[in-house]
Write a protein that holds these residues in place. Structure first.
Motif, short mmCIF file in Angstrom:
data_model
loop_
_atom_site.label_atom_id
_atom_site.label_comp_id
_atom_site.label_asym_id
_atom_site.label_seq_id
_atom_site.Cartn_x
_atom_site.Cartn_y
_atom_site.Cartn_z
N LEU A 37 4.19 -0.56 -7.34
CA LEU A 37 4.35 -1.72 -8.22
C LEU A 37 5.82 -1.94 -8.55
O LEU A 37 6.28 -3.08 -8.65
N SER A 38 6.56 -0.85 -8.76
CA SER A 38 8.00 -0.95 -9.03
C SER A 38 8.63 0.42 -8.83
O SER A 38 7.95 1.43 -8.76
N GLY A 39 9.98 0.43 -8.77
CA GLY A 39 10.69 1.69 -8.56
C GLY A 39 10.87 2.00 -7.09
O GLY A 39 10.68 1.15 -6.22
N GLU A 40 11.25 3.24 -6.82
CA GLU A 40 11.52 3.67 -5.44
C GLU A 40 11.18 5.14 -5.30
O GLU A 40 11.34 5.93 -6.24
N THR A 41 10.69 5.52 -4.13
CA THR A 41 10.41 6.92 -3.82
C THR A 41 11.05 7.29 -2.49
O THR A 41 10.97 6.54 -1.53
N TYR A 50 11.38 9.19 4.41
CA TYR A 50 10.84 7.86 4.19
C TYR A 50 11.32 7.35 2.83
O TYR A 50 11.45 8.11 1.87
N VAL A 51 11.56 6.04 2.76
CA VAL A 51 11.90 5.40 1.49
C VAL A 51 10.92 4.25 1.27
O VAL A 51 10.76 3.38 2.13
N PHE A 52 10.26 4.26 0.10
CA PHE A 52 9.28 3.24 -0.23
C PHE A 52 9.64 2.59 -1.56
O PHE A 52 10.18 3.24 -2.46
N GLY A 53 9.34 1.29 -1.66
CA GLY A 53 9.64 0.54 -2.88
C GLY A 53 8.57 -0.49 -3.18
O GLY A 53 7.46 -0.45 -2.62
N LYS A 54 8.89 -1.40 -4.06
CA LYS A 54 7.95 -2.39 -4.55
C LYS A 54 7.20 -3.09 -3.43
O LYS A 54 7.79 -3.60 -2.48
N GLY A 55 5.87 -3.11 -3.53
CA GLY A 55 5.01 -3.78 -2.56
C GLY A 55 4.56 -2.91 -1.41
O GLY A 55 3.62 -3.26 -0.69
N ASP A 56 5.18 -1.75 -1.22
CA ASP A 56 4.82 -0.87 -0.10
C ASP A 56 3.49 -0.17 -0.36
O ASP A 56 3.16 0.19 -1.50
N ILE A 57 2.75 0.04 0.71
CA ILE A 57 1.49 0.80 0.67
C ILE A 57 1.56 1.83 1.77
O ILE A 57 1.90 1.52 2.92
N PHE A 58 1.24 3.08 1.45
CA PHE A 58 1.30 4.12 2.47
C PHE A 58 0.27 5.21 2.20
O PHE A 58 -0.21 5.39 1.08
N LEU A 59 -0.07 5.92 3.28
CA LEU A 59 -1.04 7.01 3.22
C LEU A 59 -0.35 8.31 3.59
O LEU A 59 0.27 8.42 4.65
N ILE A 60 -0.46 9.31 2.70
CA ILE A 60 0.07 10.64 2.98
C ILE A 60 -1.10 11.55 3.33
O ILE A 60 -1.96 11.80 2.48
N VAL A 81 0.05 2.75 -8.09
CA VAL A 81 -1.39 3.00 -8.12
C VAL A 81 -1.67 4.04 -7.04
O VAL A 81 -1.28 3.86 -5.89
N VAL A 82 -2.34 5.11 -7.42
CA VAL A 82 -2.59 6.23 -6.51
C VAL A 82 -4.09 6.44 -6.37
O VAL A 82 -4.80 6.56 -7.37
N MET A 83 -4.55 6.50 -5.14
CA MET A 83 -5.97 6.75 -4.87
C MET A 83 -6.07 8.00 -3.99
O MET A 83 -5.52 8.06 -2.90
N HIS A 84 -6.78 9.01 -4.50
CA HIS A 84 -7.01 10.22 -3.72
C HIS A 84 -8.26 10.04 -2.87
O HIS A 84 -9.32 9.69 -3.38
#
Length: 269
Positions: A37-41, A50-60, A81-84
């Motif tokens: 939703l916001s920020g950066e990882t 990997y660098v992810f930011g607003k709007g990104d969706i990814f599966l680990i 938002v995190v879904m296990h």
């Protein structure tokens, strides 16, 4: 660090870090689907960053080692938002389906950014975080919906999600040489190499002729020295990337090993 989390169930949460920085070395026990939703990882693995930011969706995928560094950005907190996707949920989903997944060896993170179906599914969760309680079956349906969409987007995702094998015994030397920079308990390294703690320590001493902790510290300091001198990185940046918990511990260990503090290298250079 101010951390806030709202849960729909234990498998679905809204995560928010208000502070400037959060870092953790993690082994993911479950597959994790994340919508930014916001920020950066920044996610650092042994062979990729990997660098992810607003709007990104990814599966680990589960059983992956990674260093996770979360930042606020543009005045907004790090919010996701995190879904296990737990093994139990996935077993229920795949029950009765004639799926024969291949042997899963990939370590990559799967990106599904800006896909309207998946974003719509995850966005529909937002109102539920403001409710005191929702029926368990609604959360289960949302997870099943997300799994179905992932299978639509990537025809090979069953090799990941439908594979319920535990880590088998693998070459310890090769694995540790690739993953020493992750600051995890020795028990976790044992699990990921298919060994009990006792067997791991025994095999480790045979392979490296020293204790795991001593070897890990030595390898991390060698990597830190290389990063500082050859890559010209800052001590704070290097500290977390090579597996130390904080800058003071890193500086103390570095000076003990090399005879000078990491900051002194900056002056010399």
């Amino acid at each position: 660090m101010e951390y806030l989390a709202k849960y729909i169930t234990e498998d679905i949460k809204l995560s928010c870090y208000e502070d400037k920085f959060f870092k953790s070395d993690i082994m993911f026990d479950q597959h994790m689907l994340v919508w930014f939703l916001s920020g950066e990882t920044r996610i650092v693995q042994a062979d990729a960053t990997y660098v992810f930011g607003k709007g990104d969706i990814f599966l680990i995928p589960r059983n992956q080692l990674a260093t996770i560094i979360n930042y606020p950005k543009d005045g907004h907190p790090h919010k996701t938002v995190v879904m296990h996707l737990s093994t139990e949920r996935l077993r229920d989903f795949y029950a009765g389906k004639n799926i024969n997944p291949g042997h899963f060896t990939s370590r990559k993170i799967y990106s599904f950014s800006n896909h309207p179906l998946l974003e719509s599914c995850l966005a529909s969760l937002i109102p539920y975080f403001e409710m005191k309680a929702i029926p368990e079956d609604i959360a289960a349906l949302k997870i099943m919906e997300a799994i179905s969409i992932l299978r639509t987007l990537d025809k090979e995702i069953d090799d990941v999600l439908a594979n319920f094998e535990e880590p088998g015994k693998i070459n310890l030397s090769d694995y540790m040489e690739k993953n020493f920079m992750f600051n995890l308990p020795i028990e976790k390294f044992g699990y990921l190499t298919g060994r009990s703690l006792t067997t791991f320590k025994r095999d480790f001493k045979k392979a490296f002729a020293m204790t795991p902790q001593r070897w890990l510290t030595q390898k991390r300091l060698e990597l830190a020295h290389y990063q500082l001198t050859q890559k010209k990185k800052r001590p704070l940046e290097v500290c977390y990337e090579v597996g130390f918990e904080n800058l003071s511990h890193f500086s103390f260990a570095f000076k003990k090993q090399f005879g000078y503090a990491p900051s002194e290298l900056l002056t010399r250079q």
